[in-house]
Design a protein around this motif. Sequence first.
Motif, PDB file in Angstrom:
ATOM      1  N   SER A  42      15.413  -0.306  13.610  1.00  0.00           N
ATOM      2  CA  SER A  42      14.070  -0.218  14.174  1.00  0.00           C
ATOM      3  C   SER A  42      13.293   0.931  13.549  1.00  0.00           C
ATOM      4  CB  SER A  42      14.144  -0.032  15.699  1.00  0.00           C
ATOM      5  OG  SER A  42      14.726  -1.155  16.307  1.00  0.00           O
ATOM      6  N   ALA A  43      13.983   2.062  13.341  1.00  0.00           N
ATOM      7  CA  ALA A  43      13.320   3.207  12.712  1.00  0.00           C
ATOM      8  C   ALA A  43      12.926   2.886  11.274  1.00  0.00           C
ATOM      9  CB  ALA A  43      14.235   4.426  12.764  1.00  0.00           C
ATOM     10  N   LEU A  44      13.815   2.229  10.536  1.00  0.00           N
ATOM     11  CA  LEU A  44      13.516   1.865   9.149  1.00  0.00           C
ATOM     12  C   LEU A  44      12.360   0.873   9.081  1.00  0.00           C
ATOM     13  CD1 LEU A  44      17.061   1.465   7.519  1.00  0.00           C
ATOM     14  CD2 LEU A  44      15.344   3.191   6.982  1.00  0.00           C
ATOM     15  N   ASN A  45      12.420  -0.168   9.897  1.00  0.00           N
ATOM     16  CA  ASN A  45      11.359  -1.173   9.890  1.00  0.00           C
ATOM     17  C   ASN A  45      10.027  -0.568  10.325  1.00  0.00           C
ATOM     18  OD1 ASN A  45      13.101  -3.219   9.055  1.00  0.00           O
ATOM     19  ND2 ASN A  45      13.684  -3.734  11.144  1.00  0.00           N
ATOM     20  N   GLY A  46      10.079   0.402  11.234  1.00  0.00           N
ATOM     21  CA  GLY A  46       8.863   1.064  11.664  1.00  0.00           C
ATOM     22  C   GLY A  46       8.279   1.982  10.612  1.00  0.00           C
ATOM     23  N   SER A  47       9.111   2.460   9.696  1.00  0.00           N
ATOM     24  CA  SER A  47       8.633   3.375   8.647  1.00  0.00           C
ATOM     25  C   SER A  47       8.093   2.644   7.426  1.00  0.00           C
ATOM     26  CB  SER A  47       9.769   4.301   8.206  1.00  0.00           C
ATOM     27  OG  SER A  47      10.780   3.573   7.512  1.00  0.00           O
ATOM     28  N   ILE A  48       8.486   1.390   7.233  1.00  0.00           N
ATOM     29  CA  ILE A  48       8.121   0.674   6.012  1.00  0.00           C
ATOM     30  C   ILE A  48       6.610   0.462   5.903  1.00  0.00           C
ATOM     31  CG2 ILE A  48       8.274  -1.581   4.872  1.00  0.00           C
ATOM     32  CD1 ILE A  48      11.231  -1.628   5.727  1.00  0.00           C
ATOM     33  N   LEU A  49       5.963   0.095   7.007  1.00  0.00           N
ATOM     34  CA  LEU A  49       4.520  -0.141   6.971  1.00  0.00           C
ATOM     35  C   LEU A  49       3.731   1.126   6.632  1.00  0.00           C
ATOM     36  CD1 LEU A  49       4.136  -2.557  10.031  1.00  0.00           C
ATOM     37  CD2 LEU A  49       4.337  -3.148   7.622  1.00  0.00           C
ATOM     38  N   PRO A  50       3.988   2.263   7.305  1.00  0.00           N
ATOM     39  CA  PRO A  50       3.291   3.498   6.906  1.00  0.00           C
ATOM     40  C   PRO A  50       3.629   3.947   5.492  1.00  0.00           C
ATOM     41  CG  PRO A  50       4.161   3.720   9.127  1.00  0.00           C
ATOM     42  CD  PRO A  50       4.744   2.463   8.561  1.00  0.00           C
ATOM     43  N   LEU A  51       4.872   3.727   5.056  1.00  0.00           N
ATOM     44  CA  LEU A  51       5.239   4.085   3.681  1.00  0.00           C
ATOM     45  C   LEU A  51       4.436   3.250   2.683  1.00  0.00           C
ATOM     46  CD1 LEU A  51       9.122   4.534   3.830  1.00  0.00           C
ATOM     47  CD2 LEU A  51       7.431   6.278   3.262  1.00  0.00           C
ATOM     48  N   THR A  52       4.253   1.979   3.004  1.00  0.00           N
ATOM     49  CA  THR A  52       3.451   1.122   2.132  1.00  0.00           C
ATOM     50  C   THR A  52       2.013   1.614   2.054  1.00  0.00           C
ATOM     51  OG1 THR A  52       4.843  -0.776   2.726  1.00  0.00           O
ATOM     52  CG2 THR A  52       2.713  -1.251   1.717  1.00  0.00           C
ATOM     53  N   GLU A  53       1.463   1.999   3.192  1.00  0.00           N
ATOM     54  CA  GLU A  53       0.097   2.531   3.193  1.00  0.00           C
ATOM     55  C   GLU A  53       0.025   3.837   2.409  1.00  0.00           C
ATOM     56  OE1 GLU A  53      -3.497   3.710   6.344  1.00  0.00           O
ATOM     57  OE2 GLU A  53      -1.532   3.073   7.085  1.00  0.00           O
ATOM     58  N   LEU A  54       1.067   4.655   2.513  1.00  0.00           N
ATOM     59  CA  LEU A  54       1.104   5.918   1.760  1.00  0.00           C
ATOM     60  C   LEU A  54       1.116   5.657   0.260  1.00  0.00           C
ATOM     61  CD1 LEU A  54       1.366   9.023   1.876  1.00  0.00           C
ATOM     62  CD2 LEU A  54       3.856   8.711   1.855  1.00  0.00           C
ATOM     63  N   VAL A  55       1.847   4.623  -0.167  1.00  0.00           N
ATOM     64  CA  VAL A  55       1.877   4.256  -1.586  1.00  0.00           C
ATOM     65  C   VAL A  55       0.475   3.871  -2.054  1.00  0.00           C
ATOM     66  CG1 VAL A  55       2.714   2.516  -3.219  1.00  0.00           C
ATOM     67  CG2 VAL A  55       4.296   3.572  -1.605  1.00  0.00           C
ATOM     68  N   TYR A  56      -0.245   3.120  -1.229  1.00  0.00           N
ATOM     69  CA  TYR A  56      -1.615   2.743  -1.587  1.00  0.00           C
ATOM     70  C   TYR A  56      -2.496   3.979  -1.769  1.00  0.00           C
ATOM     71  CZ  TYR A  56      -0.323  -1.950   0.036  1.00  0.00           C
ATOM     72  OH  TYR A  56       0.283  -3.160   0.204  1.00  0.00           O
ATOM     73  N   LYS A  57      -2.328   4.954  -0.871  1.00  0.00           N
ATOM     74  CA  LYS A  57      -3.169   6.148  -0.913  1.00  0.00           C
ATOM     75  C   LYS A  57      -2.847   7.039  -2.108  1.00  0.00           C
ATOM     76  CE  LYS A  57      -4.045   6.530   4.082  1.00  0.00           C
ATOM     77  NZ  LYS A  57      -5.513   6.518   3.978  1.00  0.00           N
ATOM     78  N   LYS A  58      -1.584   7.043  -2.538  1.00  0.00           N
ATOM     79  CA  LYS A  58      -1.157   7.934  -3.611  1.00  0.00           C
ATOM     80  C   LYS A  58      -1.268   7.292  -4.993  1.00  0.00           C
ATOM     81  CE  LYS A  58       0.047  11.369  -0.957  1.00  0.00           C
ATOM     82  NZ  LYS A  58      -0.672  12.666  -1.001  1.00  0.00           N
ATOM     83  N   ALA A  59      -1.639   6.030  -5.064  1.00  0.00           N
ATOM     84  CA  ALA A  59      -1.737   5.351  -6.364  1.00  0.00           C
ATOM     85  C   ALA A  59      -2.855   5.968  -7.195  1.00  0.00           C
ATOM     86  CB  ALA A  59      -1.993   3.866  -6.162  1.00  0.00           C
ATOM     87  N   LYS A  60      -2.619   6.094  -8.497  1.00  0.00           N
ATOM     88  CA  LYS A  60      -3.611   6.687  -9.394  1.00  0.00           C
ATOM     89  C   LYS A  60      -4.749   5.716  -9.679  1.00  0.00           C
ATOM     90  CE  LYS A  60      -0.410   9.796 -11.802  1.00  0.00           C
ATOM     91  NZ  LYS A  60       0.193  10.147 -13.120  1.00  0.00           N
ATOM     92  N   HIS A  61      -4.450   4.418  -9.695  1.00  0.00           N
ATOM     93  CA  HIS A  61      -5.464   3.421  -9.979  1.00  0.00           C
ATOM     94  C   HIS A  61      -6.037   2.870  -8.673  1.00  0.00           C
ATOM     95  CE1 HIS A  61      -4.045   3.679 -14.039  1.00  0.00           C
ATOM     96  NE2 HIS A  61      -2.851   3.212 -13.717  1.00  0.00           N
ATOM     97  N   ALA A  62      -7.208   2.284  -8.783  1.00  0.00           N
ATOM     98  CA  ALA A  62      -7.830   1.658  -7.613  1.00  0.00           C
ATOM     99  C   ALA A  62      -6.937   0.512  -7.126  1.00  0.00           C
ATOM    100  CB  ALA A  62      -9.215   1.141  -7.977  1.00  0.00           C
TER     101      ALA A  62
END
Length: 291
Positions: free
Chosen positions: A121-141
């Motif tokens: 449950s903790a892992l599945n709950g972290s995957i969505l915010p981690l995905t959003e974090l990847v979007y925010k940290k990407a160098k390209h649009a």
Amino acid sequence: MHNRSTNTDNKKPKIVSIEPRLFFAATIIGALTGLGCFLYSYASARLPVSTSSLIASTQLAFCAVFAFFLVKQKFTAYSVNSVVLLIVAAGILAMRGSGDRPAGESTKQYSMGFLMMSISSALNGSILPLTELVYKKAKHAITYSLILEIQLVACLFATLFSLIGMIVNHDFKEISREAQQFGLGETSYYVVLVASAIISQVYYLGAVGVIFSASSLLSGIMISILLPVTEVLAVIFYKENFQAEKGVSLLLSLWGFVSYFYGEFKQAKKMKRVTITETELPQYHCDDPNQ
């Protein structure tokens, strides 16, 4: 894999290769997804449905916590109310079943199942915010085509993680046996497998699409509301009894769902009003600094 970036100067679009750190981040998310699925499957075999469902319902709480720390998700009274109501709704459904330990199962096995379901449950709950974090940290649009690339890499490594486990455990030998014992026939068994795989991909694609368009918290909320909806669909298609718990759970889920969107509506309306006020302010131009 490539991603076409838009160009406002009407020049030929430049093909941008996916950056290595983005690829690496997608592999980590994929591995975590595979691990979460493995732990969930193992724990489900060790716990009664009521207990496993109750623990799994905490996924939204983990999602909210990780979203707060990883992507600085701003919470309002409406979003907090929505999260609490959805968790309570899932908990009501989980407590409907029997919570006794399965017969013939040791205390150690039960404890391991409980621990693994909690970690899942903790892992599945972290995957969505981690995905959003990847979007925010990407160098390209971030474009939707780039999201598809990220999802492709994540699903590839999640599948590899699962395949390795199945090979080590000799699970492929069990598929043919399960197909022969399937009540609707072998052909229907394989059709169900293929359809489940396709639907799962659509499900994950929709989840990352919601993150791209809104936030990981909203994606988690929409996933959580599926539980009571599934219970209602079971009543419609499988003629299951519609107990009072299902009605209360559905009502709380809808209440939480509406609460979130009402809060977003009020926030958007407030922002629009502020923007209009700023644009309508009179502009004074004075050449004399003493005036």
